[in-house]
Design a protein around this motif. Sequence first.
Motif, short mmCIF file in Angstrom:
data_model
loop_
_atom_site.label_atom_id
_atom_site.label_comp_id
_atom_site.label_asym_id
_atom_site.label_seq_id
_atom_site.Cartn_x
_atom_site.Cartn_y
_atom_site.Cartn_z
N VAL A 199 -1.87 2.97 21.81
CA VAL A 199 -1.21 2.60 20.41
C VAL A 199 0.23 2.42 20.40
O VAL A 199 0.92 2.08 19.61
CB VAL A 199 -1.21 3.99 19.78
CG1 VAL A 199 -0.58 3.83 18.24
CG2 VAL A 199 -2.55 4.61 19.70
N ASN A 200 0.94 2.31 21.53
CA ASN A 200 2.08 1.59 21.95
C ASN A 200 3.47 2.36 21.31
O ASN A 200 4.02 1.85 20.62
CB ASN A 200 2.18 0.13 21.70
CG ASN A 200 3.29 -0.37 22.39
OD1 ASN A 200 4.01 0.15 23.53
ND2 ASN A 200 3.81 -1.69 22.09
N ALA A 212 -2.84 -0.71 17.17
CA ALA A 212 -3.55 -0.22 18.41
C ALA A 212 -4.40 -1.01 18.77
O ALA A 212 -5.08 -2.27 18.00
CB ALA A 212 -4.14 1.19 18.10
N GLY A 213 -4.97 -1.19 20.04
CA GLY A 213 -6.05 -1.57 20.56
C GLY A 213 -7.22 -1.29 20.16
O GLY A 213 -7.52 -0.26 19.63
N SER A 233 -7.36 -2.67 11.00
CA SER A 233 -5.99 -3.06 11.03
C SER A 233 -5.52 -4.21 10.02
O SER A 233 -4.65 -3.99 9.36
CB SER A 233 -5.34 -3.31 12.13
OG SER A 233 -5.29 -2.15 13.05
N LEU A 234 -6.38 -5.20 10.04
CA LEU A 234 -6.38 -6.22 9.13
C LEU A 234 -6.32 -6.04 7.51
O LEU A 234 -5.59 -6.32 6.75
CB LEU A 234 -6.98 -7.33 9.29
CG LEU A 234 -7.02 -8.80 8.59
CD1 LEU A 234 -5.49 -9.19 8.49
CD2 LEU A 234 -8.00 -9.92 9.17
N ILE A 287 -5.57 -5.91 21.14
CA ILE A 287 -5.91 -6.92 19.79
C ILE A 287 -4.81 -6.56 18.92
O ILE A 287 -4.73 -7.32 18.06
CB ILE A 287 -7.29 -6.53 19.45
CG1 ILE A 287 -7.89 -7.62 18.47
CG2 ILE A 287 -7.29 -5.11 18.96
CD1 ILE A 287 -8.28 -8.67 19.22
N GLY A 288 -4.29 -5.45 18.68
CA GLY A 288 -3.28 -5.38 17.86
C GLY A 288 -1.96 -6.02 17.99
O GLY A 288 -1.21 -6.57 16.93
N ALA A 289 -1.76 -6.53 19.17
CA ALA A 289 -0.59 -7.49 19.53
C ALA A 289 -1.15 -8.96 18.83
O ALA A 289 -0.26 -9.45 18.47
CB ALA A 289 -0.35 -7.34 20.68
N TRP A 290 -2.26 -9.38 18.99
CA TRP A 290 -2.57 -10.58 18.47
C TRP A 290 -2.69 -10.46 17.12
O TRP A 290 -2.06 -11.51 16.41
CB TRP A 290 -4.22 -11.02 19.20
CG TRP A 290 -4.13 -11.10 20.50
CD1 TRP A 290 -4.19 -10.41 21.56
CD2 TRP A 290 -4.25 -12.49 21.06
NE1 TRP A 290 -4.35 -11.06 22.57
CE2 TRP A 290 -4.29 -12.38 22.35
CE3 TRP A 290 -3.90 -13.97 20.40
CZ2 TRP A 290 -4.30 -13.65 23.15
CZ3 TRP A 290 -3.88 -15.06 21.30
CH2 TRP A 290 -4.08 -14.95 22.55
#
Length: 372
Positions: free
Chosen positions: A251-252, A8-9, A17-18, A39-42
Amino acid sequence: MKRAITLAGGGPAVGLSLGALKRLKEADIHFDVWALSCIGAWLGIVYNQAEEGQEVETSEAFFRQIFRDDRTYSRFPIASVFAPDFFSEAQRVVSFILDPRSYQNLVLPDKIAEAAEVTLSLLSDPRKWNQADLNDWMLNQVLAVNPISRFMTSLMYLSKNNGLSRIYYPDSAFLRQLNFENLYKESKPFIYHNAYNLTKKRLELFANKPMKGYGRITPHSLCACSALPYIEEPTRLGDDMYCEGATIDTVNFEDMLRDHPDLDEVWVSRILDHDQVRTPDNLYDSLNNLVMLFAATTSEDDVKLFKFHAAEVGWKGRIIEIPVNHNITYDWTHSNLDRSIDDGYRATDLVLKKYQAQPEGKPPLRKLQPAQ
């Protein structure tokens, strides 16, 4: 076992997430679908474009350059990638100054006369000599009618500058670090991220594999995915303008079960929570709260709605939510990144212990508390 993960962002909370990915990699848990936002996409794209076996190290090094060391950040609280477009902004200022329409309605004699009357009333009435009335007088009877302040205010707010910073430059060294071609290797999972089309008023998806209704992941689409209004300028793709998709779906989960009905598990790394928001001490804190509070509550609601939708369509898989740590800050500092990675790692470790003891086919796991 077919698994999906949603990253998610949440901007400076990305370390959560990392850390989760680091622990999941150690546990040899792999994902066939990556649903990404902001930022989750990056993170998802940096992770998957890395050389095999170097995913965690590459991702950590990439984000460490975006975050600043604590001493530098203490008196310059801006992430390294949030640079204004100085040249374009200067051109826009000049265009505004040279445009005759910018000088319309600067001098309003009737409003100046009204302001003078109100000023005399204020001076003659001691009951109005208080902080609230004086502030109101300064705004409405001084600044709002003064031609100079009117021009400067309109220059600040009404020129064509529509974001504090710009992130997409096709020839930037920052984007050239990423090997997008690696995302298109046959061995890669299905990866997609969202972005909101401001022109057509719809959420759109971009993927690394052909699928109907999806665009192609590119450096341009990735920047569009994270163009948070006010913080970053909207990004033009083709004829349309785009901004951050997390404003609609943090969260897509959009279309996940429709396009991947055979999923057995969906892992959720939701990195924001409203309990992370604290009383602001300054404008920097207030801006962070303005951005993060809506994203936190939206992401919480997204997960709830996804669980409801999964049950409604009769999906039999499991939803595994990695708990969100409340102790992080929204600072783009190395110490916050390191702390977030550790917290995400420990929280995922607890989930894995519960997961390994949970037989397949059981209801979704309950949300666990993070490690202390």
